[in-house]
Design an enzyme around this catalytic site. Structure first.
Site, PDB file in Angstrom:
ATOM      1  N   GLN A 111       0.814  -1.206   0.000  1.00  0.00           N
ATOM      2  CA  GLN A 111       0.000   0.000   0.000  1.00  0.00           C
ATOM      3  C   GLN A 111       0.856   1.267   0.000  1.00  0.00           C
ATOM      4  O   GLN A 111       0.445   2.295  -0.546  1.00  0.00           O
ATOM      5  CB  GLN A 111      -0.916  -0.004   1.222  1.00  0.00           C
ATOM      6  CG  GLN A 111      -2.134   0.899   1.113  1.00  0.00           C
ATOM      7  CD  GLN A 111      -3.264   0.285   0.307  1.00  0.00           C
ATOM      8  OE1 GLN A 111      -3.548  -0.895   0.435  1.00  0.00           O
ATOM      9  NE2 GLN A 111      -3.892   1.069  -0.534  1.00  0.00           N
ATOM     10  N   LYS A 114       1.643   1.810  -3.671  1.00  0.00           N
ATOM     11  CA  LYS A 114       0.402   2.049  -4.404  1.00  0.00           C
ATOM     12  C   LYS A 114      -0.116   3.457  -4.138  1.00  0.00           C
ATOM     13  O   LYS A 114      -0.450   4.195  -5.071  1.00  0.00           O
ATOM     14  CB  LYS A 114      -0.633   1.006  -3.989  1.00  0.00           C
ATOM     15  CG  LYS A 114      -1.950   1.080  -4.745  1.00  0.00           C
ATOM     16  CD  LYS A 114      -2.978   0.103  -4.183  1.00  0.00           C
ATOM     17  CE  LYS A 114      -2.519  -1.330  -4.274  1.00  0.00           C
ATOM     18  NZ  LYS A 114      -3.596  -2.276  -3.864  1.00  0.00           N
ATOM     19  N   LYS A 126      -3.108  -1.032   6.794  1.00  0.00           N
ATOM     20  CA  LYS A 126      -3.985  -2.163   6.448  1.00  0.00           C
ATOM     21  C   LYS A 126      -4.441  -2.802   7.749  1.00  0.00           C
ATOM     22  O   LYS A 126      -3.731  -2.761   8.765  1.00  0.00           O
ATOM     23  CB  LYS A 126      -3.243  -3.194   5.590  1.00  0.00           C
ATOM     24  CG  LYS A 126      -4.152  -4.001   4.682  1.00  0.00           C
ATOM     25  CD  LYS A 126      -4.602  -3.208   3.469  1.00  0.00           C
ATOM     26  CE  LYS A 126      -5.518  -4.035   2.582  1.00  0.00           C
ATOM     27  NZ  LYS A 126      -5.898  -3.324   1.363  1.00  0.00           N
ATOM     28  N   GLY A 165     -12.742  -0.650   2.687  1.00  0.00           N
ATOM     29  CA  GLY A 165     -13.083  -2.063   2.571  1.00  0.00           C
ATOM     30  C   GLY A 165     -12.013  -2.859   1.844  1.00  0.00           C
ATOM     31  O   GLY A 165     -11.131  -2.308   1.203  1.00  0.00           O
ATOM     32  N   ASP A 166     -12.099  -4.157   1.962  1.00  0.00           N
ATOM     33  CA  ASP A 166     -11.231  -5.096   1.256  1.00  0.00           C
ATOM     34  C   ASP A 166     -12.025  -6.401   1.195  1.00  0.00           C
ATOM     35  O   ASP A 166     -13.258  -6.386   1.332  1.00  0.00           O
ATOM     36  CB  ASP A 166      -9.893  -5.258   2.001  1.00  0.00           C
ATOM     37  CG  ASP A 166      -8.813  -5.961   1.164  1.00  0.00           C
ATOM     38  OD1 ASP A 166      -8.175  -5.289   0.352  1.00  0.00           O
ATOM     39  OD2 ASP A 166      -8.632  -7.179   1.328  1.00  0.00           O
ATOM     40  N   THR A 209     -11.716  -0.017  -8.525  1.00  0.00           N
ATOM     41  CA  THR A 209     -10.555  -0.895  -8.711  1.00  0.00           C
ATOM     42  C   THR A 209     -10.628  -1.611 -10.055  1.00  0.00           C
ATOM     43  O   THR A 209      -9.647  -1.662 -10.797  1.00  0.00           O
ATOM     44  CB  THR A 209     -10.458  -1.916  -7.567  1.00  0.00           C
ATOM     45  OG1 THR A 209     -10.491  -1.234  -6.315  1.00  0.00           O
ATOM     46  CG2 THR A 209      -9.166  -2.709  -7.662  1.00  0.00           C
ATOM     47  N   ASN A 240     -16.017  -8.060  -6.314  1.00  0.00           N
ATOM     48  CA  ASN A 240     -16.150  -6.682  -6.753  1.00  0.00           C
ATOM     49  C   ASN A 240     -15.199  -6.318  -7.893  1.00  0.00           C
ATOM     50  O   ASN A 240     -15.615  -5.794  -8.934  1.00  0.00           O
ATOM     51  CB  ASN A 240     -15.919  -5.763  -5.540  1.00  0.00           C
ATOM     52  CG  ASN A 240     -15.952  -4.297  -5.905  1.00  0.00           C
ATOM     53  OD1 ASN A 240     -14.948  -3.736  -6.330  1.00  0.00           O
ATOM     54  ND2 ASN A 240     -17.094  -3.661  -5.751  1.00  0.00           N
TER      55      ASN A 240
END
Length: 446
Positions: A111, A114, A126, A165-166, A209, A240
């Site tokens: 992350q 990113k 995270k 979210g993840d 995403t 998703n």
């Protein structure tokens, strides 16, 4: 940096015993960053990569909750606050039985790069829990989320740490988490992203995403003076990211052949249409069903217990989970003519698979670049929350496309090799590193 790559990786391994996913992520980055550090004197003798690889803070806590049978259950909660050099911690929460400290540290480390690549002022974090929402009632999920946030609230905030979210954390879970935060703090702030559009969320956040992944692939194809039209696409996953990547591919004229879940994959030789995709969305998002039901509905092949990488394609999009595509899979893809792999999931390709792609000059777009669209729109949601304003769907989509184009430019800048080939892995790693390193050096010994 005086350490060799081998010495550096060994030192990380000794400090993080048994954390295989985290070691894999750090090792992959070190392969390109350590040579770059040695070539640039200002980064030497600062232990900058050692500092980046060490979380600023790790929080582990107990999450007790009551199931529908009136029984007490206990899960473990985590938040890894990895790096705040360019902004407040930003990164998702994952609720899945596979969640442990190694997985979350690897995700938080990825992350960093990113978020840096998006160009937005976001640090990296995270979190999550080994709680699995699958098979749980809405009431049980609510009780767990409320208990989870009752501890987490003291570590997060709109200017401190903004989770999203993840896997296992969708709009339902974000709603319960936000409601509990608001209940405890008495504040309506942008402490979470991925909220519903009616209560502070951004347009196209669910799509971001998957759409961003395809916008990045479009930029790769432009180098070949090609488009997605008529390209054969193989996709893993049915959640998703997979759904909206498929949607954008179909919209742009590509032929999506596969989707999958943990039971196996479907192969629709005629191509998945928007109508068929809507069936998958309802199946997965509402009915919580299995992908095999698609094969029964549309009379196509279902291959049990396997992943779709044996299907001939132009472009492969691994969108399920880490290490889902191995060396053998990579060789089959290359043999069957696949020339572009773009990661919608985080670290879905093993190091051996990546080596195969690089050896065969196949375009390989790592997740830290290709799937950054989700966190990019999370960043845009943060901006809208700060403004107390909501942008239109068209405006957010335009900004997302611009961010993905800019990420591609950075990857090309730092990843272009002497033979003209673009090493996107190298470009993403160095491009993300430079911004973080400059910020950390400017702020002193942090």
């Amino acid at each position: 940096m005086d350490l060799s790559k081998k010495e550096f990786i060994e030192s990380i391994k000794n400090r993080n015993i048994g954390e295989t996913e985290f070691l894999q992520a750090v090792s992959e980055v070190a392969e390109t960053i350590i040579p770059y550090v040695k070539e640039n004197p200002k980064y030497r003798n600062t232990k900058i990569l050692e500092r980046i690889a060490e979380p600023e803070r790790v929080i582990i806590f107990r999450v007790p909750w009551l199931n529908d049978k009136g029984e007490v259950e206990v899960n473990r909660g985590f938040r890894v606050q990895m790096n705040s050099s360019i902004g407040p911690y930003k990164g998702g929460l994952r609720f899945h039985k596979s969640v442990n400290l190694s997985v979350l540290k690897f995700l938080a480390f990825e992350q960093i790069f990113k978020n840096s690549l998006t160009g937005l002022p976001m640090g990296a974090g995270k979190g999550g829990s080994d709680f699995d929402p699958k098979g749980k009632s809405d009431n049980e999920v609510m009780k767990f989320c409320q208990s989870f946030m009752t501890e987490l609230y003291r570590h997060v905030g709109a200017d401190i740490d903004i989770p999203a979210g993840d896997i296992g954390v969708g709009n339902r879970e974000i709603g319960y988490l936000f409601g509990q935060y608001k209940r405890i703090k008495g504040e309506f702030t942008g402490v979470l992203t991925g909220k519903g559009s009616e209560w502070g969320g951004s347009q196209i956040r669910p799509e971001a995403t998957g759409y961003g992944l395809i916008y990045f692939v479009e930029e790769i194809l432009k180098l070949k003076k090609e488009s997605l039209k008529h390209k054969k696409i193989v996709i893993s996953g049915a959640g998703n990211v997979a759904q909206f990547a498929a949607e954008k591919c179909i919209e742009l004229g590509a032929q999506v052949l596969t989707m999958s879940d943990s039971d196996g994959y479907i192969y629709d030789a005629e191509g998945i249409t928007i109508e068929k995709l809507n069936f998958i969305k309802k199946l997965k998002n509402q009915n919580r069903g299995r992908i095999q039901e698609y094969a029964n509905e549309y009379n196509c092949a279902f291959v049990e217990g396997k992943k779709p990488w044996e299907i001939a394609c132009d472009i492969a999009l691994p969108n399920a989970t880490q290490n889902e595509l191995n060396e053998a899979d990579a060789k089959v893809l290359v043999k069957n003519g696949c020339y572009c792999i773009a990661e919608g999931a985080n670290m879905p390709c093993t190091p051996e698979a990546i080596a195969v792609f690089n050896q065969n000059k196949v375009f390989y777009a790592p997740g830290k670049a290709a799937n950054a669209g989700g966190v990019a729109v999370s960043g845009l949601e943060m901006s809208q929350n700060s403004l107390r304003y909501t942008w239109s769907r068209e405006k957010v989509d335009k900004k997302l496309k611009g961010i993905m184009k800019d990420i591609h430019k950075v990857c090309v800048k730092y990843g272009k090799e002497e033979n003209g080939f673009i090493n996107y892995e190298k470009g993403a790693n160095i491009g993300g590193f430079v911004k973080i390193a400059e910020a950390m050096l400017a702020q002193g010994l942090v």
